[in-house]
Scaffold this active site. Structure first.
Site, PDB file in Angstrom:
ATOM      1  CE  LYS A   1       8.861   2.650  -2.285  1.00 52.02           C
ATOM      2  NZ  LYS A   1       7.745   1.927  -2.031  1.00 52.02           N
TER       3      LYS A   1
ATOM      4  CG  ASP B   1       7.415  -1.030  -0.163  1.00 47.30           C
ATOM      5  OD1 ASP B   1       8.419  -0.556  -0.756  1.00 47.30           O
ATOM      6  OD2 ASP B   1       6.283  -0.750  -0.515  1.00 47.30           O
TER       7      ASP B   1
ATOM      8  NE  ARG C   1       7.461  13.468  -2.097  1.00 48.40           N
ATOM      9  CZ  ARG C   1       7.999  12.118  -2.351  1.00 48.40           C
ATOM     10  NH1 ARG C   1       7.076  11.047  -2.695  1.00 48.40           N
ATOM     11  NH2 ARG C   1       9.124  11.929  -2.353  1.00 48.40           N
TER      12      ARG C   1
END
Length: 660
Positions: free
Chosen positions: A34, A213, A597
């Site tokens: 991203k 964002d 994660r």
């Protein structure tokens, strides 16, 4: 452009980068690049001839803004990078309000009330409103006030009458002191854009291309702000992932990303689904659980890496066994394979679960880092000294002046302060202006009047030196010496360790101040930046060794090779409150965040009992476990693990005997 090469992007990333006109929604799944996509898009705008100063990028933390700024700086020339505006929502609001807040009734020299300022004010109001017998915590009231403001609820309509009375008095007091809290920054900025056509037109013309964002974390107030700020042809790009919307409890509204078309019609939608972080088997679990959320944008993470080992699910007898097993396994892996401790992370749902794990880490002599320390800029000594600097910039700022008026003690006690405040309200003037009012001061006792006049002379002297562009650090050193602040602070400390820590904090502040150029505007910018810096001072973990112990909420945006996700029990994941209120969807997103994660290995645990207040309580396995494919993980329990360890020990003993 040294670091910008559009050919390095995958097809979906490239599509997002090249769409620079009109509304764009980039759905960026966990680990899909991203930040690279966002920064490359901004660099591509410059390459396409768009004026850099017209580019605005907004995110949620100073750390994220700094990372974005650094990445863009590597892709465009220095002049273009400096011309762009890359900041947090609150920082953007401060910039706008410093220019034009006078058009909606405030003075431009407003103060920003931070956490400690708010707590101090609310404590006073609890006493005034008769709440001392109610055992009301200031933090609870501040949270209720913030929630009301974020959701557009008038403060006098807060359900609890005492809370409502304190909230209304709190807001009046802030207004009287020409101060704004963090929620007010958004509210007043939106009000400025809504009510003043010329200001709205000015900022729309200036910020022609806007990127947001972590859009899934925006609340209703921020959405209204964006709608006012973005003008036709609506060159806005929002980047986020509704599957990672986990901050509903603090006002984030997932419908902003789910219903983006309602705010900006006919957006171009790009999905980033190629995951460069986790193994295929880890992503299989993540995809399996999140698809059970009914209201979400359809997307599936696809692994670009290897298949990987099977994630594990382990049933533990209790939290002591859970902690001991994890600590032992981490220690053995570290010793056997020289795996750095920094490659391990233990994720919790609540802070209450961390204590047992901490004890196990200490017992096994494993270094660890615990996320969640006090913010550096909200330490008492730092807020005090910054308050002194703020009144040098502007003595009429009531909030910082009241904070240090008698800190260290200088003979201007609480009664005198209340008299000054009453006079200020009566005359509609600032506290500083009353202290300069000779007829008022002369009416006080000789001793008190002398103390006030001495303090006023001290401030005026430093203000004059600030006008003369004396180096900022020199002013700060003189301030410390004149107030004898450090010696006073040492006397307030209970231990030598506390003295050392507070002294080190002041030294760290000195290092920051040394970089501030002389003059009013530079010092004002520094003070605003520190007021907006709410991130924890341990967010930068690179230089801190050890296993990371962190809550699921705090782990968002981070990644670790080896992850232990503990407490998969109803009441923890999902949290009991969500089970009671029927808000399990966000808990499932939190579980999804925890899984994603992990880069290489994932171990999940649940306990049949946990200790609470010294007593054992029965636990039920999380309902989320039923949503995982049974062939997607390896299941075992504590007894089997102990038997395996015993067999391993016996085998090791046999080999030792054979060698001997």
């Amino acid at each position: 452009m040294a670091g910008f090469d559009i050919n390095r992007l995958n097809p979906e990333q490239r599509e997002a980068v090249e769409m620079i006109h009109g509304p764009v929604l980039v759905l960026a799944g966990a680990g899909t690049g991203k930040t690279s996509t966002v920064t490359c898009r901004m660099a591509h705008m410059v390459e396409e001839g768009i004026r850099p100063s017209s580019i605005l990028a907004v995110t949620f933390t100073n750390k994220a803004a700094e990372e974005m700024r650094e990445r863009v700086s590597d892709m465009v020339n220095d002049k273009a990078a400096k011309a762009m505006t890359i900041c947090t929502f609150h920082s953007l609001c401060v910039r706008m309000l410093r220019q034009d807040i006078d058009k909606i009734g405030y003075k431009k020299n407003f103060s920003i009330a931070t956490g400690s300022d708010q707590a101090s004010l609310v404590k006073q109001l609890i006493v005034k409103k008769g709440g001392t017998n109610e055992k009301v915590k200031p933090s609870e009231i501040i949270s209720v006030i913030s929630s009301a403001k974020s959701n557009g609820i008038p403060l006098d309509q807060i359900e609890d009458d005492l809370y409502a009375a304190i909230a209304v008095a709190y807001q009046k007091e802030l207004r009287a002191r020409n101060a704004l809290d963090f929620d007010d920054l958004l509210i007043q900025a939106e009000k400025l854009l809504t009510e003043v056509d010329s200001v709205r037109a000015k900022f729309r013309e200036f910020f022609r291309y806007i990127t947001v964002d972590e859009f899934q974390d925006t609340n209703a107030q921020q959405m209204r702000l964006l709608q006012n700020l973005v003008g036709t042809p609506y060159n806005i790009c929002v980047v986020g992932d509704d599957d990672q919307s986990i901050y509903g409890w603090r006002g984030a509204d997932v419908t902003n990303i789910l219903q983006f078309e309602k705010f900006f019609a006919n957006p171009k939608v790009v999905r980033l689904e190629r995951n460069y972080r986790s193994t295929e088997r880890i992503l299989n679990l993540a995809n399996a659980t999140i698809k059970n959320n009914p209201n979400r944008r359809d997307k599936t993470l696809k692994a670009e890496g290897k298949l990987g080992e099977l994630p594990r699910l382990i049933a533990m007898n209790g939290d002591d066994e859970e902690a001991q097993f994890i600590a032992t396994e981490i220690k053995n892996t570290h010793l056997d394979y020289e795996t750095p401790y920094e490659r391990f992370s233990i994720l919790f749902r609540t802070n209450t679960q961390i204590r047992t794990m901490e004890a196990a880490m200490r017992e096994h002599e494993i270094p660890y880092r615990l996320i969640g320390a006090q913010s550096f800029y909200d330490r008492r000594e730092i807020r005090d000294l910054l308050a002194y600097l703020e009144i040098l910039v502007d003595g009429t700022a009531d909030v910082p002046l009241l904070r240090i008026l008698n800190t260290p003690p200088r003979g201007i006690g609480l009664n005198t302060t209340m008299m000054i405040l009453d006079e200020a309200r009566l005359c509609n003037k600032s506290v500083w202006e009353i202290m300069l009012k000779e007829e008022f001061v002369s009416g006080l006792s000789t001793k008190t009047a002398g103390s006030i006049n001495k303090f006023v002379d001290f401030v005026l002297d430093l203000q004059e030196k600030l006008d003369e562009d004396v180096p900022t650090l020199d002013l700060f050193e003189e301030l410390l010496a004149a107030t004898d602040y450090y010696e006073w602070l040492k006397g307030q400390c209970k231990t030598e360790k506390e003295q050392l820590q507070r002294g080190e904090a002041i030294d760290e502040l000195k290092q920051s101040i040394e970089k501030v150029k002389p003059g009013h505007s530079q010092l004002r910018s520094f003070i605003d930046k520190t007021a907006l810096d709410k991130e924890k001072d341990d967010d930068d973990l690179d230089n801190k060794p050890g296993v990371t112990l962190i809550t699921l909420h705090a782990s968002k945006g981070l990644e670790y090779p080896n992850v232990y996700l503990v407490g998969l029990e109803n009441g923890f994941i999902p949290h009991q409150r969500s089970l009671d209120e029927g808000t399990v969807d966000e808990e499932r997103r939190l579980f999804y965040v925890g899984i994603t994660r992990a880069k290489e290995s994932l171990c999940m645990t649940y306990c049949s009992t946990r200790k609470k207040w010294g007593e054992e309580h029965h636990c039920e396995p999380s309902d989320f476990i039923q949503e995982l494919p049974q062939d997607g993980y390896e299941f075992t329990n504590h007894e089997e693990l102990m038997a395996e360890e015993a067999d391993d020990d016996d085998m090791a003993a046999l080999f030792r005997d054979m060698r001997s």
